[in-house]
Structures are given as C-alpha cells and as structure tokens.
Design a protein around this motif. Sequence first.
Motif, PDB file in Angstrom:
ATOM      1  N   LEU A 183       0.873  -1.163   0.000  1.00  0.00           N
ATOM      2  CA  LEU A 183       0.000   0.000   0.000  1.00  0.00           C
ATOM      3  C   LEU A 183       0.915   1.218   0.000  1.00  0.00           C
ATOM      4  O   LEU A 183       1.768   1.349   0.883  1.00  0.00           O
ATOM      5  CB  LEU A 183      -0.896  -0.001   1.243  1.00  0.00           C
ATOM      6  N   GLN A 237      -3.489   8.083  -1.645  1.00  0.00           N
ATOM      7  CA  GLN A 237      -3.096   6.703  -1.910  1.00  0.00           C
ATOM      8  C   GLN A 237      -2.790   6.578  -3.396  1.00  0.00           C
ATOM      9  O   GLN A 237      -3.622   6.908  -4.239  1.00  0.00           O
ATOM     10  CB  GLN A 237      -4.207   5.726  -1.531  1.00  0.00           C
ATOM     11  N   PHE A 246      -2.252   0.123  -4.421  1.00  0.00           N
ATOM     12  CA  PHE A 246      -2.476  -1.020  -3.546  1.00  0.00           C
ATOM     13  C   PHE A 246      -2.526  -2.256  -4.416  1.00  0.00           C
ATOM     14  O   PHE A 246      -3.373  -2.371  -5.303  1.00  0.00           O
ATOM     15  CB  PHE A 246      -3.770  -0.881  -2.741  1.00  0.00           C
ATOM     16  N   LEU A 273      -9.971   3.006   1.366  1.00  0.00           N
ATOM     17  CA  LEU A 273      -9.106   2.261   0.449  1.00  0.00           C
ATOM     18  C   LEU A 273      -9.562   2.539  -0.976  1.00  0.00           C
ATOM     19  O   LEU A 273     -10.757   2.475  -1.274  1.00  0.00           O
ATOM     20  CB  LEU A 273      -9.199   0.771   0.761  1.00  0.00           C
TER      21      LEU A 273
END
Length: 732
Positions: free
Chosen positions: A33, A45, A48, A178
């Motif tokens: 990640l 982010q 992932f 996420l």
Amino acid sequence: MKRLLFLLTLIIYSVMEAQDGALISIETETSALVLKVGKNKKLYQTYFGTRLNNGSEYEFISKENTKKFVINDGNPLIDLRHSAYPTFGTNNLFEPAIRMTHNDGNPSLELEYQSYSTEKIDENTAETIIKLKDPQYPVFVTLHYKTFHKENIIESWSEIQHQEKKSVMLYNYASSALHLDADKYWLTQFYSDVVEEMRMEESQLTRGSKVIDSKLGVRTNMFAAPSFFLSLNSKSGENTGEVIAGSIAWSGNFKFTFDIDNNNELRIISGINEFASEYNLEPGTVFKTPSFIYTFSNQGKGQASRNLHDWARKHGLKDGEKPRLTLLNNWETTFFDFDQTKLSNMFEDAKTLGVDMFLLDDGWFGNKHPRSGSTSGLGDWQATKTKLPDGIGFLMQKAKETNVKFGIWIEPEMINEKSELYEKHPDWVLTLPNREKSLYRTQLVLDLCNPKVQDFVFKVVDDIMQTESGVAFFKWDCNRMMTSAYSNYLKNQQSHLFIEYTKGLYKVLDKIKSKYPNLPMMLCAGGGGRVDYGLLNYFTEFWASDNTDPFDRIFIQWGYSNFYPALAVCNHVTSMGNQSIKFRTDVAMMGKLGFDIHVGGLKEDELKYTQEAVANYKRLSPVIWKGDLYRLVSPYEDSRAVLMYVNENKTQSVLFSYTLHPLTDPNYGLVKLNGLDPAKRYQVKEINIMPKGKAVFEESGTVFSGDFLMKIGLKVSSSKGENSVVLEITEI
C-alpha cells in the motif's frame, strides 16, 4: 512535434516532482500500500496491490496517477478521488471518511500531512503512523497501518482528537479509506438470517454506492456479515485473480461503503456505522476506531483465506495456536428437563464417546423464577435448587471424578422480566420512556453502557469461576438484537449508545481475559449472529449456527471458511436432519468437533463408528486446525463440496468430500488436489468407515506422488446423495 515534446516534458516533470514528495510504502511479503504527499500537503493513496521488488519503482506505476497527485493539486474532480482519509465540508465530492462540526459551528474539515514514522514491533510486525492536522483548527487525525509481513495482512484504524475549547460533533469516523482502480469490480458479500448464516452472493458493482451495514446494536451480523471479497477486473476463482478480503473488528453496528465514481474508481470506506451515532468528542479525548483487517491476493480467494487464517491463529483469535476441547452438549437430549443425576450420567456418555468435556446448556439457574423455559430466570445466575440441590460445584466435582472437563452456558447481557434482577434494577434495562417494552424472545437487553451493569456481568463469570475449581469452558450466548434502545445511564447522549455498549462489552471481556487468561469461551448469538474479529480477541471459537442439519451446514461452514480458521468454527453432531451418523459426523469434523446427541440412543454400530471418528479427529486435529485450507469443489457450483487441509511441512493432509443432492447419477470426475509437495509420495487412505461398511474410495491404501495428485487427481466422491468420504493423506 512541439506538442510531443511538451507531453514528454510534462511526464518527466511529474516523475521528478513525485520523487521529491514524501512517499510512504507500507509493505508485506507480497503486497504493498503506497501513500504520497502532494505539494498541497494532502495525503493520497497511489497504489495497492502486488509488492514490487524495487520499491523506488512505485513512482512509475502509473503516469496518470503521478500527474493526478502532483500537477493537478487543487482540482477536486481529480485530486481528492484518492485522498487517504477524505474529509467533508470543503471540496470533497465523494463519500467522506470523517465529518465533524467544530464548536464554532463550522461544518468543514481539512487534513494536511504532518509526519510519519514506522516502528518495527518484531521480526514480522511493523506499524506505520501518519499524523494529519487541520491547518485552521486544532483537530488531529492519526492513521495507523499495522502490517503482518508473512501473513500479508494490514490492519488500519484511525485516532481522532482535538484541542478546541469545547466538544466537537463527529458524524463520520471511518477506520479506513481504500482506493482501487480497475476495469470492473466484483463483490462477494455474505448474507445471513437465523439458521441461514454466511451464505455467499457475488455481483458486479456498478456506478454509485453499495452499502453493507448493521443497525442491530448487539448482534453484528444477523442479516449481513462484516466481511467481504472484492475481485478486480474479473471474477476471482479459488486460485486465480486479484482479490481483496476485508473484515471489520467491531462487535456493534458496522458499515462498508463501496463507491464507484464517474471515472470508474472505487473507494471502500470501512468502520463503525455512524447511523444514529453522532458523537460528542471532548477536548483531549482520543476517539479510536476499530481495525479494518484486509489482505490482497493475486492468486485468488483461496490464498486470501489462507492469509486471514494464518493471521487469525497468531494474532486475531484468543489462543489461536492452542488445542481445542471436543465436547458433548446436553441441549438436544434434555432441553430444560434435567436434574443433577441425569447430568452426572451424561458425564459417562462424554467419556464413552471419547470427548474432552461436557457442556451444560441453558436451564440451570433461577430460584424465585426458575428457568424452566425461555420466559424466566435470565439475570439470576444461581443454580436452581430443585434441579441442582448441591449446586454447580457438585457437577464440577462429579465431572472431575469421571475424568471429563465441565463447561457451562450463560447469557449475561440479557434479562427476563420474570427475574429477581429485573425486580431490583429495572433501570438497568435498555428501554424507551413512554413506550411499551420491546421484547424479543421474551428478553430485554441490559445496559452495558452503565459501569454497574458491566460489574454485574463480570461477576456472573467470576462467581462461577470461584466455585470449586471453576469451569473449564463458557458458552456465552446473546439471543437478541437491540430494539427501542434507550439508556437511562447515558441520559442526554443517546447517540452514543451503540458505541458505548460495545465498548462496555469489551471492558467486561478485558477484565475476564485479564483474570482468567487461559479460559476458553465459545461465542454464540442466536446461532452465528455475532461473529467478528473484535469479539474473537476474547473468544477461542464461535457457534456457527443453530441450524445443524449437515446439508445446510456444508454451505454455512463453507461461508465461514473464507475468513475464519477451522479451529474457530464449532460444529456439532445433532439429531437435526435425517442423514446417517457418518454424514453428520464427517460434516462436523470440518471444523471444531462437538456432539449434541443422546448417546444412549445410538445403535451399536453407530456408537462404534462415532468412537472411531472421535479418535481419528483427535489424531488429525492438528492438521485440520493449523493446516492450510484448499477449497477444491464449491457446493455453489456443483452438487458436492470438496476441501482439504495440508499441514505446514506438507507431510499430512485430510480431505473431506460431501455429496449433496445430485438429480441423476453425477458420474463425478477426478478432483485435482492442492497444497502438496509434488516431489513427495503419499499414501491415500479412506477413514471414518462404518463398521462392516465398504470404502467408497476404491484405491484406499495406494501410494501416489504429490505431482500426480495435483496434476491428475482422484475420484474422491460418492455418487449417492448425502454421502461423505474422508481421506487421510500421509507422506511415505
């Protein structure tokens, strides 16, 4: 030509800027990640998925992503799609992870990156801590990412606090956000009902939001389980495809939001369900969210399950690497109709079967309002004198003399109106003012927000443990959800109820675990209505369902196997269903074996078979409990189910094959085995055969190479409906 040079310059500039920004890589053995700080000080982010050998190359994963996070800082349609912990009130257009109102009435929040650190806890475990802060208000959010390297598991949670002069109001407080970028997304969810737990359902996600949640207060997953699979690009199989398995470690209301935006990017917001739970957060108080536990696999759902099983045995389940107790329960033999003589005789039945323990179920307590049915006695945890004149201490002593352990059933969070406890403390019950009481199964819920109630519930366990030598095992039940919930203790903070109840339950269980660290306990809730890794931190196992019909149980146990290791799933052989004792026992051996049958009613050949099966189970339980699980044939795809467990050094395996309801002669083909060593040679032997019965597996006793077993396979299934085959596979 000029346009081409401009684009090349833009790409080079983007990469250079990305290299200059703070890059935070959170890695396990096979997954990663990656988070990045944009030049606007926001945290994003960027990746992932599968771990790269060269960590510096995370910068080059996607030029498009690099441009989004660096060059286009400030564009809400681009930047904030991948915000690591999205806020609300300024320019976020999508589902927030956090939303609050400050004490000056401002409903907005911004979070800028401050710092990060990574602490190595041991050789396998590390924790990355990232600090964020609102630039205008003294509000602080700390993101935690705990990695389990070999198990390829990440735990994510957040901590929220502030230093404003008065309390702030929290409306959203997710554990994790996420982000995923794929062409398509396939969600496998697990729906439940009483006697129909953990049924799988897979569907493709489309644009917009999909929510899986609970509003039950006490029972987490009466309707929906707090776990899921998410496949990327195409449906994942057992051994193929990219898939994420996720589960929330919270024993109250939970919520998963799967939100696909106009650019086909998916964000998964996980945590406590904020429904009717806005939270007044006082200055200096830390609001800690529960852990979101997840794993990434590029080898299908089977590997994702094995990751979770490995993690659970070591970190997620109480005493996950210790042996479990096989048992005989009295419920289906006696129901409420027993006395101490009848129970003492059943200790001999347990010894005859060869199990470790006798478990006394419901109906042993209450005197002014004896527990002779479901309508009375809950709350009065003293032995009924008419049934047990010498108390449970007598039973403990008799069990010891018989050389079997003694366990007992309790339901300490619930209460009947017909009880001395209710007569003394009606204010301890969750019930609305100016409304009729809302009964379910003739029960009410005790208010675990109240410290006095917490002390009472702890004392239920403590008093039993202080009797004689104490019991060896508790079955902790919870047979209803919250309805018409109102806490007299919380007064004007009723929106805290769902959260504070769960915290109160954890406080009680912390005290029990601290005082009795080696005490095994089974988690039960009207069957399997309350299974999550928040509670399994305190319980060694859980009751999967009140439905013990082995046909239905195959589907129920199959569902649980996706997220929980075999030694955690309690399966009992009972009289439910019309199948043979062999089929019922073989199905129960798939997890933690127990019995709830009238032993004296078994025929001679049935008793002999059962005794041999128990001996086989005890011999092979280390493989079943600690081995790697391989699901070979799904009952959702065939009229049979086949699975196997393989021990760590690949020297021993146990295979279970269950034929369901084929409409015609199924003429089943070969099943390729998995998880073995191709270079080893294995003897394959059918066990658990009825006395004077005939082996179904015709090659029983034959030696095969692991290579043959995995590339060619074996005929492992009976063609007869509701029939079973158990194979012991041993290295020669």
